[in-house]
Write an enzyme that holds these catalytic residues in place. Structure first.
Site, short mmCIF file in Angstrom:
data_model
loop_
_atom_site.label_atom_id
_atom_site.label_comp_id
_atom_site.label_asym_id
_atom_site.label_seq_id
_atom_site.Cartn_x
_atom_site.Cartn_y
_atom_site.Cartn_z
N PHE A 235 0.86 -1.18 0.00
CA PHE A 235 0.00 0.00 0.00
C PHE A 235 0.90 1.23 0.00
O PHE A 235 1.84 1.31 0.81
CB PHE A 235 -0.86 0.06 1.27
CG PHE A 235 -1.94 -0.97 1.38
CD1 PHE A 235 -3.28 -0.59 1.39
CD2 PHE A 235 -1.64 -2.33 1.54
CE1 PHE A 235 -4.29 -1.53 1.54
CE2 PHE A 235 -2.64 -3.27 1.69
CZ PHE A 235 -3.96 -2.87 1.68
N GLU A 236 0.60 2.19 -0.85
CA GLU A 236 1.34 3.45 -0.88
C GLU A 236 0.36 4.61 -0.74
O GLU A 236 -0.47 4.84 -1.62
CB GLU A 236 2.15 3.60 -2.18
CG GLU A 236 3.27 2.58 -2.36
CD GLU A 236 4.54 2.97 -1.60
OE1 GLU A 236 4.56 4.06 -0.99
OE2 GLU A 236 5.50 2.17 -1.63
#
Length: 368
Positions: A235-236
């Site tokens: 996840f960014e």
């Protein structure tokens, strides 16, 4: 419908989130006991805690990079949701067991650095396991034996969602498990889970979801866990318009986390197609924080027709993060975008505006 505002953890906000803050404001609210999985280089205990009693096991960790705190905020929002009486939260906890590490790198979090106290990037230490924080996570991985892993990070404001004038507010990756980047069963499951989250996010931030580069590196934790045949998702948390404190982005990460948990709990991963994963635009590096048009109005040494692209350096100052503009690139900057565009003429009147005064000073320091 689930509303983020009902579960937002108001005790933590902004970009600077430390273990001390969690110990003071968040951990005391937990109904579950914490387990110390190890200690940082400077001896700070690294707590983890479990939620749920289901068969599907999900391991998630945040702030592996100490200056990437948005997902930590979103995790606590998620914890509040799971502790609520909402029907979906009960279903998740009956079907899943979560193991959560809110801050893996407490020394880096306190210093607001990517690396740990030994100046090692923990996300490049999966093979060597040279750092105590890396050993703690690997040991937890082996003991917990997860079915899914969520690797939670922030990304810089320079990322665009493809070639469009859209910031990559949230990006995902199903990491490769070999140089050939083959689509293994675990990687396919992670891709489909990402598609479920993307479908949810497209309803609220259309065109602002990106796909992170999938170049293989077995020193990266996500790649190494994918090598162990465990579906792993990167996840960014990225930039949303005028949201440098990332309070809106935490909301989108919250929705993504809840959607992923719902999909796992309901055994609906197979409902999604990997073709839709590859339709998510790959991240590009096309954004400046500020672009100055016609900067020669301020500094005649700058050639007419050139523009100046500025990006912020994040500086910790007395417990807050300051965003200090720096020159990143000069030229026509064709094909690039900006979160803010300023005309050089607008910088002529700067006396009552510290931000304009700082930018004008930067322009005057440029010598062609």
């Amino acid at each position: 419908m689930i509303q983020h505002t009902d579960y937002k953890e108001e005790a933590i906000h902004g970009r600077y989130i430390t273990m001390d803050m969690l110990q003071q404001h968040c951990f005391p609210k937990l109904k579950n006991d914490t387990t110390i999985i190890g200690n940082s280089v400077k001896g700070i205990p690294i707590p983890a805690f479990a939620m749920g009693q289901g068969k599907k096991k999900i391991l998630m960790w945040s702030q592996m990079h100490g200056n990437e705190s948005t997902t930590t905020k979103a995790v606590w929002d998620m914890v509040n949701f799971l502790g609520s009486s909402h029907k979906a939260s009960k279903t998740i906890l009956e079907s899943c067991t979560l193991m959560i590490v809110p801050i893996l790198n407490p020394d880096g979090a306190k210093a607001y650095t990517r690396v740990n106290h030994n100046e090692v990037d923990l996300n490049r230490d999966a093979k060597n396991l040279s750092q105590p924080e890396s050993v703690a996570l690997r040991s937890l991985f082996q003991q917990f034996d997860p079915d899914f892993c969520f690797n939670l990070h922030d990304q810089r404001t320079l990322f665009s969602a493809g070639k469009a004038d859209k910031p990559a507010t949230v990006s995902f990756l199903s990491p490769a498990s070999n140089v050939e980047r083959n689509i293994t069963p675990s990687r396919e499951a992670a891709m489909k889970l990402i598609v479920s989250m993307n479908k949810r996010l497209q309803k609220i931030i259309p065109g602002q979801v990106g796909r992170f580069d999938d170049g293989f590196n077995d020193n990266c934790v996500g790649d190494s866990f994918q090598m162990e045949k465990i579906p792993t998702i990167l996840f960014e948390a990225g930039h949303y318009q005028n949201d440098y404190e990332r309070e809106k982005t935490r909301e989108f990460i919250f929705y993504a986390l809840v959607e992923a948990l719902n999909t796992i709990a309901a055994d609906k991963i197979s409902d999604y197609s990997i073709d839709d994963y590859f339709s998510i635009p790959e991240n590009d590096k096309l954004f400046f924080d500020i672009v100055i048009n016609n900067p020669e109005v301020i500094n005649p040494n700058i050639k007419a027709g050139e523009r100046v692209g500025l990006r912020y350096k994040e500086v910790l100052n007395e417990g807050r993060i300051q965003f200090v503009p720096e020159v990143a690139e000069m030229g026509t900057l064709e094909g690039f975008y900006a979160h803010q565009v300023i005309e050089g003429a607008d910088l002529l009147d700067f006396d009552n505006n510290p931000s304009k005064r700082a930018i004008r000073s930067i322009l005057l320091s440029i010598n062609e």
